[in-house]
Design a protein around this motif. Sequence first.
Motif, PDB file in Angstrom:
ATOM      1  N   TYR A  87     -12.409   6.739 -13.794  1.00  0.00           N
ATOM      2  CA  TYR A  87     -12.724   5.576 -12.964  1.00  0.00           C
ATOM      3  C   TYR A  87     -14.027   5.807 -12.195  1.00  0.00           C
ATOM      4  CZ  TYR A  87     -11.851   2.741  -8.673  1.00  0.00           C
ATOM      5  OH  TYR A  87     -11.926   1.911  -7.591  1.00  0.00           O
ATOM      6  N   THR A 101     -10.952   9.063  -4.277  1.00  0.00           N
ATOM      7  CA  THR A 101     -11.946   8.234  -4.956  1.00  0.00           C
ATOM      8  C   THR A 101     -12.921   7.619  -3.960  1.00  0.00           C
ATOM      9  OG1 THR A 101     -10.627   6.209  -4.900  1.00  0.00           O
ATOM     10  CG2 THR A 101     -10.318   7.632  -6.795  1.00  0.00           C
ATOM     11  N   PHE A 123       0.861  -1.166   0.000  1.00  0.00           N
ATOM     12  CA  PHE A 123       0.000   0.000   0.000  1.00  0.00           C
ATOM     13  C   PHE A 123       0.902   1.221   0.000  1.00  0.00           C
ATOM     14  CE2 PHE A 123      -3.512   2.464   1.970  1.00  0.00           C
ATOM     15  CZ  PHE A 123      -4.546   1.979   1.200  1.00  0.00           C
ATOM     16  N   LYS A 167     -13.272  -5.458  -0.784  1.00  0.00           N
ATOM     17  CA  LYS A 167     -12.121  -4.580  -0.626  1.00  0.00           C
ATOM     18  C   LYS A 167     -11.140  -5.186   0.371  1.00  0.00           C
ATOM     19  CE  LYS A 167     -11.044   0.300  -0.032  1.00  0.00           C
ATOM     20  NZ  LYS A 167     -10.084   0.440   1.036  1.00  0.00           N
ATOM     21  N   ARG A 205     -16.219   6.959  -1.795  1.00  0.00           N
ATOM     22  CA  ARG A 205     -17.564   6.857  -2.350  1.00  0.00           C
ATOM     23  C   ARG A 205     -18.338   8.178  -2.305  1.00  0.00           C
ATOM     24  NH1 ARG A 205     -20.813   2.030  -0.245  1.00  0.00           N
ATOM     25  NH2 ARG A 205     -18.944   1.032  -1.019  1.00  0.00           N
ATOM     26  N   VAL A 228      -7.959  -2.918  -3.951  1.00  0.00           N
ATOM     27  CA  VAL A 228      -7.713  -1.694  -3.186  1.00  0.00           C
ATOM     28  C   VAL A 228      -8.908  -0.760  -3.156  1.00  0.00           C
ATOM     29  CG1 VAL A 228      -5.201  -1.629  -3.309  1.00  0.00           C
ATOM     30  CG2 VAL A 228      -6.533  -0.634  -5.155  1.00  0.00           C
ATOM     31  N   GLY A 229      -9.870  -0.959  -4.021  1.00  0.00           N
ATOM     32  CA  GLY A 229     -11.023  -0.065  -3.917  1.00  0.00           C
ATOM     33  C   GLY A 229     -12.028  -0.282  -5.028  1.00  0.00           C
ATOM     34  N   ARG A 230     -13.174   0.321  -4.834  1.00  0.00           N
ATOM     35  CA  ARG A 230     -14.197   0.319  -5.862  1.00  0.00           C
ATOM     36  C   ARG A 230     -14.654   1.747  -6.104  1.00  0.00           C
ATOM     37  NH1 ARG A 230     -16.281  -4.558  -7.426  1.00  0.00           N
ATOM     38  NH2 ARG A 230     -15.620  -6.320  -6.170  1.00  0.00           N
ATOM     39  N   ASP A 270      -2.066   5.115  -2.949  1.00  0.00           N
ATOM     40  CA  ASP A 270      -3.270   4.431  -2.482  1.00  0.00           C
ATOM     41  C   ASP A 270      -3.922   5.183  -1.334  1.00  0.00           C
ATOM     42  OD1 ASP A 270      -3.271   2.096  -4.190  1.00  0.00           O
ATOM     43  OD2 ASP A 270      -1.431   1.557  -3.163  1.00  0.00           O
ATOM     44  N   ASN A 299      -7.697   6.810  -1.240  1.00  0.00           N
ATOM     45  CA  ASN A 299      -8.721   6.540  -0.237  1.00  0.00           C
ATOM     46  C   ASN A 299      -9.598   7.762  -0.023  1.00  0.00           C
ATOM     47  OD1 ASN A 299      -8.518   3.904   0.373  1.00  0.00           O
ATOM     48  ND2 ASN A 299      -7.085   4.163   2.078  1.00  0.00           N
TER      49      ASN A 299
END
Lengths: 727, 77
Positions: A386, A292, A281, B10, A294, B43-45, A285, A289
């Motif tokens: 993305y 990106t 990581f 995840k 939600r 690592v993510g969505r 990354d 967090n």
Amino acid sequence: MSDKFFVAVSGQPNCGKSTMFNALTGSTARVGNYPGITVDRTEGYYDKKGFEAHLVDLPGTYSLTSYSMEEVVARDVIVDEKPDVVINMLDATSLERSLYLAVQFMEIGVPVVLGLNMMDEVKKKGIRIDSAKLSKLMGVPVIECIARRGVGADELMQAVKQVKDETKGKWTPVNISYGHDLDPAIDEMTAMITESEFMTDRYDPHWLAVKYLEEDEIVIKNGRLAGDLSAKLEAIVKNVSDHVNKTLNTYPEAILADYRYGFINSILKQGVISREDNLRFDVSDKIDNVLTHRFLGPIIMLAVMYAMFYVTFTFGAYPQGWVEDGFGWLSSTLSSILPDGLFKSMLVSGVIDGVGAVMGFTPLILIMFAMLVFLEDLGYMARVAYMVDRVFRMFGLHGMSIMPFIMAGGLPGGCAVPAVMTCRTLRSPKERIATILTAPFMICGAKATAYIMLVSAFYPESATSMMFFLVIISWVLALCVGRLLRWTALRGESTPFVMELPPYRLPTLHGVAIHTWDRVWQYIKKAGTVILAISILMWALMTFPQLPAERVASYEAQRTQVTAESKSWDGSDDLRQAELGKKLNIISYAEGEEGLKTSYAGRMSEAIAPVTDYAGFPWQANIAFIGGFAAKEVFVSTMSTAYSLGDEDPENATSLSEKIAADPEWTPAAIWSVFIFMLVYVPCMVTVAVIVRETNWKWGLFSVFGSLGFGYSLSVLIYQVGTFLGY
Amino acid sequence: MSVSLRSMRKDQRGVVVSVNVRGELGRRIRDMGLIPGTEFRIVGRAPLKDPVALRMKGFTLTLRNNEADFITVEIEE
């Protein structure tokens, strides 16, 4: 070519290839396009220590198959232009995948020099790479580099020189073993190809055999044209393919890839790399967090876009004003120097005003591109794609399509010209063209002025919500038309979203500057020439034929008469002068209106009236739409001329709004017919010029006539249904 | 137990067992190095749960759920 070296620089996307290319060539780099396609071709020169080389930057590709334009271009340059050496830049932080492209260059046989880039990041992570050992095992020179600081540039060129001296132009393809299923077939095919000299003038026989197994479309197509041997080779491929399908449940292409990675791993495992760090990581990354996330992700994305917008149109307004002032000064200076007449009118109204309007956009484009290039190089644009991909996919577009939409005016005030140019970031031709054709539906700055004028005329109470509603309509129309195009003219599978999210890296100022300037310069050069021609044409259409002499004389007589009468009017001198001025103005307006109606543009408007009557356009709007093709800004100024107000300043259109609002021809049905038509009818001529540049004439014409037809149909529908319902 | 890549959560780790797709998609997946035996971690969505991002071979890869369907994996706990 002289004894100068010809060197191609290649690499996978985001490996720092272009940074190294810029470091090698300095300010000599020049961008063009590969003939017939829009992939950039950057060339430049390296000239140091009495050693000269001509460099070409190959488009970034992950491999050398024939799916994307970039891959085909990279391969064709190698095969057709035969560079002396290929410098293959590698991202050392992801060595295994990076070597995949290198292995494929070695299979073609071109001499290769490897540049291990990002060595600083590798060291920071505590990984050790034994580049001497890698060089020995691969059989090619390996140079450690830090492209951002130019470290390794001269060493790379030394290695190039050394390789050229050793190989003396001879290519030695590397043959990897592909296992006991494929090797015999490859050997058999190679022997057949060698024996009949099948396409061997261009390609190495072994490489051809491998490409047949990979079912490479371009090689097989050329093979079929070249002779009968192709059928035999395809039969062998079929056999092998059936065999591995039965025994291993796989197919040759997958086996080839597995063996290439196997070959790379066998080298890396011999102590080339000290410790593997594949799943760690890292900082990127952690940033992801947040960026990106939600909920936070989309909010930050909107904020970034709004900020880009704000910066472009707030700060861009100053230089835009300077450019416009410059052209204004030029125009007034010429006006005062030149004698009245057609030549002056053409030069001032046609050339300077037309070209000036376009050049005024240059600062905006420069600023917007600089920020976009920055975000792209930073790695943020990949994240945006993305995040929105899921939504755009429903409409047959790609996540990357969002940027052109936003730039074109997804938030009102953009411009379709840079938007169409940004579509280059889209890889699939079909999704790219669908985006290019629909992005101009957005409410650009010019359309926004027209809407502000019209909305404040008809809906003074709810202007803001109406604007918002129009923005929503523009998005819905663009997305739905995108969907429609992808079901019809541009049908095809969606491009895979198998993409790398590159690590966040701060771009170099030099790189951003070069990229931005290249694109802006292309805009100035290409769009500028087309616009000059169309501006003169539009000027001519609105000027000729001029009023017949007796009409001019009649207006002149009216003026003389009014002036004479004014002497006997009541009131003081000042009052009489004011009254006279007003009357003279009214006569001039009448002359202007008659002149406009007499001109070709006016006659065209009259000629198309039987058709546009179905859509309910008032005649003033008719002419304004014709003018609006040149630039949508012209809509407002033409409307004001047509309404004989003489107030040609689009900024100050309130009185125009009042006049329009009072005109009974504007029923709600007609208003919405005009609104929707304005949204889609044609992109402005600058945009069309850029669409032609980015695609071809066919799509340019399609964009003009397709949008025209679509807009007209919608307008007729709205007007007819609206009128039927009594609006 | 082999499952589809789509079903992974995840932060789960896994190893690619097979990639069952030919054509352009298969090629792109292989070009990126996602071949049998590759270790990776989710690592993510994206905000709408699709696409998905994986960490593998020193970089981050994204792909859509309907593309992930073609990839069978072994989950490592």
